[in-house]
Design a protein around this motif. Structure first.
Motif, PDB file in Angstrom:
ATOM      1  N   LEU A  10      75.308  39.027 -31.913  1.00 52.61           N
ATOM      2  CA  LEU A  10      76.046  40.214 -32.336  1.00 52.61           C
ATOM      3  C   LEU A  10      75.114  41.410 -32.268  1.00 52.61           C
ATOM      4  N   CYS A  11      75.492  42.420 -31.492  1.00 58.71           N
ATOM      5  CA  CYS A  11      74.751  43.677 -31.391  1.00 58.71           C
ATOM      6  C   CYS A  11      75.572  44.767 -32.060  1.00 58.71           C
ATOM      7  N   ASP A  12      74.974  45.404 -33.054  1.00 53.36           N
ATOM      8  CA  ASP A  12      75.668  46.435 -33.816  1.00 53.36           C
ATOM      9  C   ASP A  12      74.762  47.658 -33.918  1.00 53.36           C
ATOM     10  N   PRO A  13      75.284  48.870 -33.737  1.00 54.83           N
ATOM     11  CA  PRO A  13      74.437  50.070 -33.827  1.00 54.83           C
ATOM     12  C   PRO A  13      73.682  50.130 -35.159  1.00 54.83           C
ATOM     13  N   ALA A  14      72.382  50.371 -35.069  1.00 52.78           N
ATOM     14  CA  ALA A  14      71.541  50.426 -36.263  1.00 52.78           C
ATOM     15  C   ALA A  14      71.785  51.731 -37.006  1.00 52.78           C
ATOM     16  N   LEU A  15      71.974  51.619 -38.319  1.00 50.77           N
ATOM     17  CA  LEU A  15      72.212  52.806 -39.134  1.00 50.77           C
ATOM     18  C   LEU A  15      70.910  53.501 -39.494  1.00 50.77           C
ATOM     19  N   GLY A  16      69.843  52.762 -39.678  1.00 49.65           N
ATOM     20  CA  GLY A  16      68.552  53.352 -40.001  1.00 49.65           C
ATOM     21  C   GLY A  16      67.688  53.489 -38.768  1.00 49.65           C
ATOM     22  N   GLY A  17      66.445  53.847 -39.005  1.00 47.80           N
ATOM     23  CA  GLY A  17      65.540  54.020 -37.879  1.00 47.80           C
ATOM     24  C   GLY A  17      64.830  52.753 -37.474  1.00 47.80           C
ATOM     25  N   ASN A  18      65.039  51.667 -38.217  1.00 47.79           N
ATOM     26  CA  ASN A  18      64.351  50.414 -37.916  1.00 47.79           C
ATOM     27  C   ASN A  18      65.388  49.323 -37.676  1.00 47.79           C
ATOM     28  N   PRO A  19      65.762  49.059 -36.428  1.00 49.16           N
ATOM     29  CA  PRO A  19      66.787  48.034 -36.157  1.00 49.16           C
ATOM     30  C   PRO A  19      66.318  46.650 -36.579  1.00 49.16           C
ATOM     31  N   ARG A  20      67.280  45.838 -37.039  1.00 49.15           N
ATOM     32  CA  ARG A  20      66.975  44.498 -37.543  1.00 49.15           C
ATOM     33  C   ARG A  20      67.067  43.469 -36.429  1.00 49.15           C
ATOM     34  N   ARG A  21      66.233  42.450 -36.542  1.00 46.24           N
ATOM     35  CA  ARG A  21      66.245  41.314 -35.625  1.00 46.24           C
ATOM     36  C   ARG A  21      66.304  40.049 -36.487  1.00 46.24           C
ATOM     37  N   LEU A  22      67.428  39.349 -36.456  1.00 45.00           N
ATOM     38  CA  LEU A  22      67.616  38.168 -37.299  1.00 45.00           C
ATOM     39  C   LEU A  22      68.097  37.006 -36.443  1.00 45.00           C
ATOM     40  N   ALA A  23      67.408  35.873 -36.573  1.00 41.24           N
ATOM     41  CA  ALA A  23      67.785  34.659 -35.833  1.00 41.24           C
ATOM     42  C   ALA A  23      67.952  33.517 -36.821  1.00 41.24           C
ATOM     43  N   VAL A  24      69.089  32.845 -36.774  1.00 40.64           N
ATOM     44  CA  VAL A  24      69.378  31.693 -37.616  1.00 40.64           C
ATOM     45  C   VAL A  24      69.474  30.467 -36.712  1.00 40.64           C
ATOM     46  N   GLY A  25      68.591  29.500 -36.936  1.00 36.70           N
ATOM     47  CA  GLY A  25      68.556  28.315 -36.088  1.00 36.70           C
ATOM     48  C   GLY A  25      67.711  28.478 -34.851  1.00 36.70           C
ATOM     49  N   LEU A  26      67.112  29.651 -34.662  1.00 35.94           N
ATOM     50  CA  LEU A  26      66.231  29.918 -33.529  1.00 35.94           C
ATOM     51  C   LEU A  26      65.002  30.649 -34.049  1.00 35.94           C
ATOM     52  N   ASP A  27      63.978  30.749 -33.207  1.00 33.29           N
ATOM     53  CA  ASP A  27      62.734  31.395 -33.580  1.00 33.29           C
ATOM     54  C   ASP A  27      62.900  32.910 -33.506  1.00 33.29           C
TER      55      ASP A  27
END
Length: 455
Positions: free
Chosen positions: A313-330
């Protein structure tokens, strides 16, 4: 007696590694852990192993040793036998670990009931009474199971029962509750767990008895304490699964008689654990139609190829630091793939939060999921789904190349068996002979794979 007590020597034992020190220190001199030394009585070494040591061994040349394959002891549960490598090996010591309430005792009681029909089986319980075991057996429909029960926590009494009953299979539930009177530390301590396991292991090796330990998991995630048993036993099995889900995974972490990282899949029912013959269906979401941000990867779990859905899921980042989250992967692997995607795929995701998930709670550790992750991210970003019933696998290199993975043809065959029509694979994994029912598209670089998505 009183004179002997007056000469007792006090030592300080480490609760992490079991090492001893003549005086208290803030840091263990053996493993370096802090505040782990506790006071204990020093125990004499003489006579501790006399009952189980057996005859002394002699030096022999390797060429003079005759190698023989012992017939395995099947448990009667196909998924359990798969994880073990075909069943128990006579003289093997197996450690089954997992969180409390995950189903360890249920699985071993079912296996003991199957084994008891042909082999004498002794179930040693240190946590429950025989009446409680009978209640569980009644619930599982195993009332008349030919299993002998022993409710005991003292090692010497268990060894005496093994000598008297002469069983072929022994289940110890659990190793944390067993203690030996040769040590003064409490049951469940590192020294007690290691000592009891070591003596029972010598019995298993000298008499050819299969012994299965049940080990609980500590708050740190270690089995039966800080990993003190994993080096002693022959096979380490880990029970995984969410207590809120009916599915359980039994994974082989170590196996001297079979493939490591083998996986068995079970479903918890009212009648106990039931093996799942087609586990790929558990990890595939049932979409009515193709959706953006989804890709199916074929991953290997031991000798078994599993089809797992990877969602992004790619969603426009609201802040200046976009998040990178992986569940079940590295998560670090995800950051690497996003950099390769920008450099060699021309896709910029710097202004988007990127979330990646492996469906079904499974964890994918191999790089074969790289291509599926990148295509799922681009699919979500462009809001363009992959073609229906498409399989994707391959390792993505830093130069944008698609590298081959092991046993590619087995992965393609598994997808074809489940009705997939297309497989996007590395060029080096292209099968030499066509596999019926599935079209194989071989790619050499990341931009070639992304071009298929834009079609």
């Amino acid at each position: 007696m009183s004179a002997a007590k007056g000469k007792s020597k006090t030592v300080y034992s480490c609760t992490e590694c079991g090492g001893t020190s003549p005086k208290w220190q803030g840091q263990c001199p053996h493993c370096g852990a802090w505040n782990t030394l506790v006071e204990a009585l020093a125990q004499p070494a003489s006579g501790r192993f006399a009952s189980v040591s057996g005859a002394r061994s002699t030096v022999r040349s390797l060429a003079s040793v005759e190698a023989r394959e012992d017939a395995r002891v099947p448990t009667g549960i196909d998924e359990f036998d798969r994880v073990l490598g075909g069943g128990f090996v006579p003289g093997a010591v197996v450690l089954l670990g997992g969180d409390p309430g995950i189903g360890k005792s249920t699985l071993l009681l079912q296996a003991s009931a199957q084994l008891g029909a042909a082999r004498r089986t002794l179930y040693v319980t240190g946590e429950e009474s025989p009446e409680q075991i009978a209640l569980r057996a009644n619930r599982l429909g195993l009332v008349n199971a030919p299993v002998e029960l022993l409710a005991e926590v003292e090692l010497e009494a268990i060894v005496a029962a093994i000598d008297a009953a002469n069983p072929e299979v022994v289940v110890v539930d659990s190793i944390q509750t067993i203690y030996t009177s040769a040590l003064t530390s409490a049951p469940g301590s590192v020294s007690q767990v290691r000592e009891c396991a070591a003596q029972l292991t010598r019995i298993a090796k000298s008499r050819g008895i299969v012994i299965v330990f049940v080990g609980h998991v500590t708050k740190d995630g270690a089995i039966a304490g800080p990993r003190v048993l994993e080096h002693i036993v022959d096979t380490v099995l880990y029970f995984e699964g969410d207590t809120h889900s009916s599915f359980r995974l039994v994974r082989a972490i170590k196996n001297r008689f079979g493939a490591a990282n083998e996986l068995g899949v079970f479903a918890m029912t009212e009648r106990g654990l039931r093996g799942v013959s087609n586990p790929s269906a558990l990890f595939l979401s049932q979409h009515a139609q193709s959706v953006a941000g989804s890709a199916i990867v074929a991953t290997l779990e031991g000798s078994r190829p599993l089809l797992v859905e990877v969602q992004a899921l790619c969603d426009p980042a609201l802040g200046g630091n976009p998040r990178r989250l992986a569940v079940g992967l590295d998560s670090q692997r995800l950051a690497l793939l996003l950099a390769v995607l920008h450099r060699h795929g021309g896709v910029e995701v710097g202004g988007y939060d990127v979330f990646v998930n492996a469906v079904g709670g499974v964890r994918i550790d191999e790089p074969a999921a790289d291509l599926a992750v990148t295509m799922a991210v681009v699919s979500s970003l462009k809001n363009k789904p992959l073609h229906d019933k498409s399989l994707v696998f391959g390792e993505v290199g830093l130069a944008g190349e698609i590298r081959p993975v092991q046993r590619g043809q087995d992965r393609i065959r598994e997808a074809a068996k489940l009705g997939f029509h297309t497989a996007i694979v590395p060029a080096a994994n292209r099968p030499k002979q066509a596999i019926g029912g599935i079209r194989v598209i071989a790619v050499e670089r990341l931009d070639q794979a992304l071009a298929l998505l834009r079609e």
